[in-house]
Design a protein around this motif. Structure first.
Motif, PDB file in Angstrom:
ATOM      1  N   GLU A 167      41.116  48.390  32.186  1.00  9.58           N
ATOM      2  CA  GLU A 167      41.477  49.412  31.205  1.00  9.58           C
ATOM      3  C   GLU A 167      42.825  49.116  30.551  1.00  9.58           C
ATOM      4  O   GLU A 167      43.001  49.283  29.333  1.00  9.58           O
ATOM      5  CB  GLU A 167      41.510  50.788  31.879  1.00  9.58           C
ATOM      6  N   VAL A 168      43.773  48.664  31.376  1.00 12.92           N
ATOM      7  CA  VAL A 168      45.089  48.328  30.821  1.00 12.92           C
ATOM      8  C   VAL A 168      44.974  47.176  29.823  1.00 12.92           C
ATOM      9  O   VAL A 168      45.563  47.216  28.725  1.00 12.92           O
ATOM     10  CB  VAL A 168      46.074  47.981  31.956  1.00 12.92           C
ATOM     11  N   ILE A 169      44.184  46.161  30.181  1.00 11.43           N
ATOM     12  CA  ILE A 169      44.007  45.011  29.278  1.00 11.43           C
ATOM     13  C   ILE A 169      43.295  45.438  27.993  1.00 11.43           C
ATOM     14  O   ILE A 169      43.674  45.038  26.881  1.00 11.43           O
ATOM     15  CB  ILE A 169      43.233  43.890  29.990  1.00 11.43           C
ATOM     16  N   ALA A 170      42.229  46.277  28.144  1.00 16.12           N
ATOM     17  CA  ALA A 170      41.497  46.733  26.962  1.00 16.12           C
ATOM     18  C   ALA A 170      42.400  47.555  26.043  1.00 16.12           C
ATOM     19  O   ALA A 170      42.371  47.402  24.814  1.00 16.12           O
ATOM     20  CB  ALA A 170      40.285  47.560  27.395  1.00 16.12           C
ATOM     21  N   THR A 171      43.209  48.428  26.666  1.00 11.83           N
ATOM     22  CA  THR A 171      44.137  49.237  25.861  1.00 11.83           C
ATOM     23  C   THR A 171      45.132  48.361  25.125  1.00 11.83           C
ATOM     24  O   THR A 171      45.426  48.567  23.937  1.00 11.83           O
ATOM     25  CB  THR A 171      44.872  50.244  26.757  1.00 11.83           C
TER      26      THR A 171
ATOM     27  N   GLU B 208      40.795  46.665  39.954  1.00 13.52           N
ATOM     28  CA  GLU B 208      40.139  45.884  38.902  1.00 13.52           C
ATOM     29  C   GLU B 208      39.815  46.750  37.689  1.00 13.52           C
ATOM     30  O   GLU B 208      40.003  46.336  36.536  1.00 13.52           O
ATOM     31  CB  GLU B 208      38.858  45.245  39.446  1.00 13.52           C
ATOM     32  N   LYS B 209      39.339  47.976  37.963  1.00 13.76           N
ATOM     33  CA  LYS B 209      39.020  48.877  36.857  1.00 13.76           C
ATOM     34  C   LYS B 209      40.270  49.248  36.077  1.00 13.76           C
ATOM     35  O   LYS B 209      40.288  49.243  34.841  1.00 13.76           O
ATOM     36  CB  LYS B 209      38.337  50.128  37.419  1.00 13.76           C
TER      37      LYS B 209
ATOM     38  N   GLU C 263      47.967  42.957  38.907  1.00 15.43           N
ATOM     39  CA  GLU C 263      47.436  41.678  39.379  1.00 15.43           C
ATOM     40  C   GLU C 263      47.987  41.330  40.763  1.00 15.43           C
ATOM     41  O   GLU C 263      47.259  40.811  41.631  1.00 15.43           O
ATOM     42  CB  GLU C 263      47.801  40.577  38.370  1.00 15.43           C
ATOM     43  N   GLN C 264      49.270  41.627  40.968  1.00 20.85           N
ATOM     44  CA  GLN C 264      49.861  41.365  42.281  1.00 20.85           C
ATOM     45  C   GLN C 264      49.200  42.231  43.353  1.00 20.85           C
ATOM     46  O   GLN C 264      48.850  41.748  44.446  1.00 20.85           O
ATOM     47  CB  GLN C 264      51.360  41.634  42.218  1.00 20.85           C
ATOM     48  N   GLY C 265      49.021  43.516  43.051  1.00 21.85           N
ATOM     49  CA  GLY C 265      48.374  44.409  44.019  1.00 21.85           C
ATOM     50  C   GLY C 265      46.944  43.998  44.279  1.00 21.85           C
ATOM     51  O   GLY C 265      46.473  44.011  45.430  1.00 21.85           O
ATOM     52  N   LEU C 266      46.210  43.623  43.193  1.00 15.85           N
ATOM     53  CA  LEU C 266      44.825  43.208  43.355  1.00 15.85           C
ATOM     54  C   LEU C 266      44.739  41.932  44.199  1.00 15.85           C
ATOM     55  O   LEU C 266      43.854  41.799  45.065  1.00 15.85           O
ATOM     56  CB  LEU C 266      44.199  42.995  41.979  1.00 15.85           C
ATOM     57  N   GLU C 267      45.652  41.019  43.934  1.00 16.19           N
ATOM     58  CA  GLU C 267      45.653  39.785  44.706  1.00 16.19           C
ATOM     59  C   GLU C 267      45.942  40.060  46.187  1.00 16.19           C
ATOM     60  O   GLU C 267      45.314  39.462  47.086  1.00 16.19           O
ATOM     61  CB  GLU C 267      46.716  38.829  44.130  1.00 16.19           C
ATOM     62  N   GLY C 268      46.854  41.005  46.431  1.00  9.19           N
ATOM     63  CA  GLY C 268      47.154  41.356  47.815  1.00  9.19           C
ATOM     64  C   GLY C 268      45.969  41.990  48.522  1.00  9.19           C
ATOM     65  O   GLY C 268      45.668  41.676  49.693  1.00  9.19           O
ATOM     66  N   VAL C 269      45.277  42.900  47.798  1.00  8.66           N
ATOM     67  CA  VAL C 269      44.095  43.552  48.389  1.00  8.66           C
ATOM     68  C   VAL C 269      43.031  42.518  48.688  1.00  8.66           C
ATOM     69  O   VAL C 269      42.387  42.537  49.752  1.00  8.66           O
ATOM     70  CB  VAL C 269      43.582  44.655  47.451  1.00  8.66           C
TER      71      VAL C 269
ATOM     72  N   LYS D  63      54.534  44.257  32.344  1.00  8.85           N
ATOM     73  CA  LYS D  63      55.008  44.731  33.642  1.00  8.85           C
ATOM     74  C   LYS D  63      53.872  45.342  34.458  1.00  8.85           C
ATOM     75  O   LYS D  63      53.677  45.012  35.641  1.00  8.85           O
ATOM     76  CB  LYS D  63      56.116  45.753  33.431  1.00  8.85           C
ATOM     77  N   ASN D  64      53.110  46.226  33.829  1.00 11.76           N
ATOM     78  CA  ASN D  64      51.998  46.890  34.536  1.00 11.76           C
ATOM     79  C   ASN D  64      50.928  45.884  34.952  1.00 11.76           C
ATOM     80  O   ASN D  64      50.356  45.972  36.044  1.00 11.76           O
ATOM     81  CB  ASN D  64      51.389  47.964  33.647  1.00 11.76           C
ATOM     82  N   LYS D  65      50.641  44.951  34.047  1.00  9.68           N
ATOM     83  CA  LYS D  65      49.615  43.961  34.359  1.00  9.68           C
ATOM     84  C   LYS D  65      50.046  43.109  35.555  1.00  9.68           C
ATOM     85  O   LYS D  65      49.240  42.815  36.455  1.00  9.68           O
ATOM     86  CB  LYS D  65      49.376  43.079  33.136  1.00  9.68           C
ATOM     87  N   ALA D  66      51.321  42.708  35.549  1.00  8.75           N
ATOM     88  CA  ALA D  66      51.810  41.892  36.672  1.00  8.75           C
ATOM     89  C   ALA D  66      51.712  42.663  37.987  1.00  8.75           C
ATOM     90  O   ALA D  66      51.288  42.117  39.026  1.00  8.75           O
ATOM     91  CB  ALA D  66      53.249  41.463  36.403  1.00  8.75           C
ATOM     92  N   GLU D  67      52.102  43.935  37.960  1.00 13.59           N
ATOM     93  CA  GLU D  67      52.022  44.737  39.185  1.00 13.59           C
ATOM     94  C   GLU D  67      50.585  44.898  39.645  1.00 13.59           C
ATOM     95  O   GLU D  67      50.279  44.793  40.848  1.00 13.59           O
ATOM     96  CB  GLU D  67      52.672  46.096  38.938  1.00 13.59           C
TER      97      GLU D  67
END
Length: 699
Positions: free
Chosen positions: A579-583, A574-575, A529-535, A523-527
């Protein structure tokens, strides 16, 4: 040595007590009846008999002295040998106890070493896992630091170049210089420099974003600070702002390097500590394995020594028992021999005394006359009859034999009847004695047969009893050992099953937690990625618009600020995503590792449960089989015990043993044969005298 010379304690069988005296009396009568006047000048037979008795006494005394010497030597041997064997048995028992204690000690030591090996192996695995995790974290920290250091160094280089460019441009004159001096803020100044191609658009955008971030941080710290894009309108203020920004960037770089150095030192210390722990644990593990092997070798050696010692101890114990039996038998034989010799000497002395006291006149009359009357012959025949009856009566009194007493009465009655009737008593007397001898010999044969039967049956039955008893004892010990082992295995199986249940419960809880973490990550990753894509999309739209449309130069400063903020937001997103992916990756790796370890642990415990349960079942089956065998052996032993009791009641529980009965019967037979021989000799002598006196042969 003495056990190899049993012949020292075997003497030729002597006649029964009183036999020597009877022989002497018989010889005296025969010599007295057979003497002639031609031999009057020689030593009389009675004197020779007395001399023979004296010689026999001397011989018996010499034999007694030699027997006493041999017995004393054997008794000394028995004493020394018994002491040696008792010392060896005592030493063997002590060694056996020490070896059993050593085996128990090595068993306990092996158990402790097994636990230590398991503990060390677990500790090594844990330390290696911690070292691996720490290394992964360190590598990620170093990668983050390298990226941050590179970025800060680029920023510092860019700021330094911007300051240099501003200083050069401020020193120049011209339209660009006028626009630069008239710039109201750093953004406008950077825009002027970009138009003048003094600095690249990308570098200008980064500087703008950096300045805005710095000012935003200042505003957060002090709400009364001026707006982010408002500066003093002179060149020195712009340069000062960049210098402050340079100082801040250099401070961040220094702080990042200090943090990296500290993290590296901490990692190196942790790594060294873990490696030392692993090395020490491996060293201890090797030592524990070597100690376990040495313990197993010591146990095996002790078990081998225990087997040898137990056999030697059993052999010494059996040898001591045999020695006691042999020594006791020899002592009893010596005592019986001494008693027999004493009685024999007493009988010889009595016979010698009787001859000396009672035969002086008879010797002169018998060996001093040339002829004898028929009256003398018949008187001597009566003397022989009387002697035979007396011998039988003495035997009956000595042996307390009712049969011999009855025979003596019948002999006396026969002699009297025959004398009264004038008949020959010798045939009847000899017939009675011969019949009695045959009866006694038949009874002796029957007793000997019974004795052989008893000896054979008792030996075989006792051997069967010993075998069955030993087998029952062995089965009992085996059953106890297997029952104890089975109970222990069942306890271990129960403990393993409980541990398996706990492990499955922990794994289920971990699976549930991992599932929740995975859902949250998705869920967090999707949000993110969506926010990053929008930015990124917004940034592209604005960048493309301002770069392509020159009509919006008036709003270029505000657009650049927005673009800079979008770039900052992109970097933050991105950071955060990284971090979320690494965790998530770390959590997933830990979960996979724990799951694999749990699976291995589960498989190990399940195999232990399987094999231990199987072994317990096999032991229970073996216990049941051994119990059945024990019941069967006991069923075989019961009739053996019953038959042994019957045999002992038949062969042992008697007032008179076979040896006593045999000795008594042999004494009776020998005495009767002696009386019969006296009668046979006297009968022949009497016939010859009668033939000589009446001058015609006897029919």
């Amino acid at each position: 040595f003495w056990l190899k010379r049993p012949c020292f304690f075997k003497r030729p069988r002597k006649p029964p007590v009183g036999a020597a005296m009877k022989v002497c009396v018989g010889m005296l009568m025969c010599l007295a009846l057979l003497g002639t006047p031609s031999r009057a000048m020689e030593a009389s037979p009675i004197a020779k008999i007395i001399q023979m008795i004296s010689d026999l006494q001397a011989k018996i005394l010499a034999e007694g002295t030699e027997s006493q010497r041999v017995y004393e030597e054997f008794a000394e041997f028995c004493e020394h040998r018994s002491k040696d064997l008792q010392y060896e048995i005592k030493t063997g028992k002590s060694e056996k106890a020490e070896l059993e204690a050593t085996i128990a000690k090595e068993d306990a030591k092996a158990g402790a070493l097994d636990e230590k090996i398991d503990e060390l192996a677990g500790s090594i695995a844990t330390d290696e896992g911690d070292l691996k995790k720490a290394t992964e974290i360190r590598e990620k920290e170093f990668a983050d630091f390298s990226a941050e250091e590179k970025e800060l160094m680029e920023v510092i280089d860019m700021i330094k170049r911007a300051i240099g460019i501003l200083e050069r441009e401020m020193a120049k004159s011209g339209a660009a210089m006028v626009q630069l001096k008239n710039s109201g803020n750093v953004v406008q100044a950077l825009t002027v420099l970009v138009r003048a191609s003094a600095i690249g658009e990308k570098d200008a955008a980064k500087l703008t974003a950096l300045i805005q971030n710095s000012r935003q941080a200042d505003e957060d710290a002090d709400t009364g600070a001026p707006a982010a894009a408002t500066y003093e309108g002179h060149s020195s203020g712009i340069i000062e702002t960049l210098e402050n920004l340079l100082e801040e960037a250099e401070g961040q770089l220094s702080e990042a390097r200090k943090k990296e150095t500290s993290s590296k030192n901490n990692y190196e210390m942790l790594k060294q500590s873990l490696e030392d722990d692993i090395a020490n644990a491996n060293k201890d593990l090797d030592g524990a394995k070597k100690s376990l092997a040495a313990s197993g070798e010591a146990k095996a050696t002790a078990q081998g020594d225990l087997t040898v010692t137990s056999k030697a101890l059993a052999a010494d114990t059996a040898t001591l028992e045999d020695l006691h039996k042999d020594c006791l038998t020899k002592a009893q034989d010596f005592e019986a021999e001494t008693k027999s010799r004493t009685e024999e000497l007493k009988a010889l002395a009595e016979a010698k005394k009787i001859l000396k006291e009672t035969t002086a006149g008879a010797e002169a009359q018998t060996y001093g006359l040339n002829q004898e009357s028929f009256f003398q012959v018949t008187s001597k025949a009566g003397l022989a009859q009387f002697e035979a009856v007396r011998l039988v009566r003495d035997l009956a009194r000595k042996d307390n034999s009712r049969a011999l007493a009855q025979l003596a009465s019948r002999l006396e009655m026969t002699v009297r009847t025959s004398n009264a009737q004038g008949a020959d008593p010798f045939a009847k007397v000899k017939g009675l004695i011969s019949d009695m001898i045959a009866s006694l010999e038949e009874a002796a044969d029957a007793d000997a047969t019974e004795k052989a039967f008893c000896d054979k049956e008792l030996a075989e039955t006792r051997a069967k009893k010993a075998d069955k008893t030993a087998e029952i004892k062995k089965l009992t010990t085996k059953i106890d050992q297997m029952s104890t082992r089975s109970a222990k295995l069942k306890e271990e199986v129960a403990a393993l099953q409980k541990a398996l249940a706990d492990l499955m419960s922990a794994q289920a809880a971990m699976d549930k937690l991992r599932e929740e973490e995975s859902e949250a990550f998705k869920k967090n990753k999707a949000e993110l990625e969506q926010g990053l894509e929008g930015v990124k999309l917004a940034l592209k739209v604005l960048s493309d618009y301002y770069d392509s449309d020159a009509a919006h130069n008036a709003a270029e400063g505000a657009g650049s600020s927005i673009i800079g903020l979008l770039e900052v937001a992109e970097s933050d997103l991105e950071k955060e995503l990284a971090e979320v992916i690494a965790t998530e990756e770390m959590a997933a790796a830990d979960y996979e590792k724990e799951t694999k370890e749990n699976a291995i642990d589960k498989a190990t415990k399940e195999q232990d449960v399987k094999y231990k349960a199987k072994e317990a079942d096999e032991l229970d089956a073996a216990v049941a089989e051994a119990t059945a065998d024990k019941t069967g052996v006991q069923a075989e032993l019961d009739p053996v015990l019953k038959y042994l009791a019957t045999l002992e009641d038949r062969c042992i529980a008697k007032a008179e043993t076979y040896e006593e009965k045999k000795a008594k019967r042999e004494s009776e037979i020998a005495g009767l044969k002696e009386a019969l021989s006296i009668l046979d000799g006297q009968s022949v002598f009497l016939q010859r005298k009668v033939r000589r006196i009446i001058g015609k042969p006897l029919v």
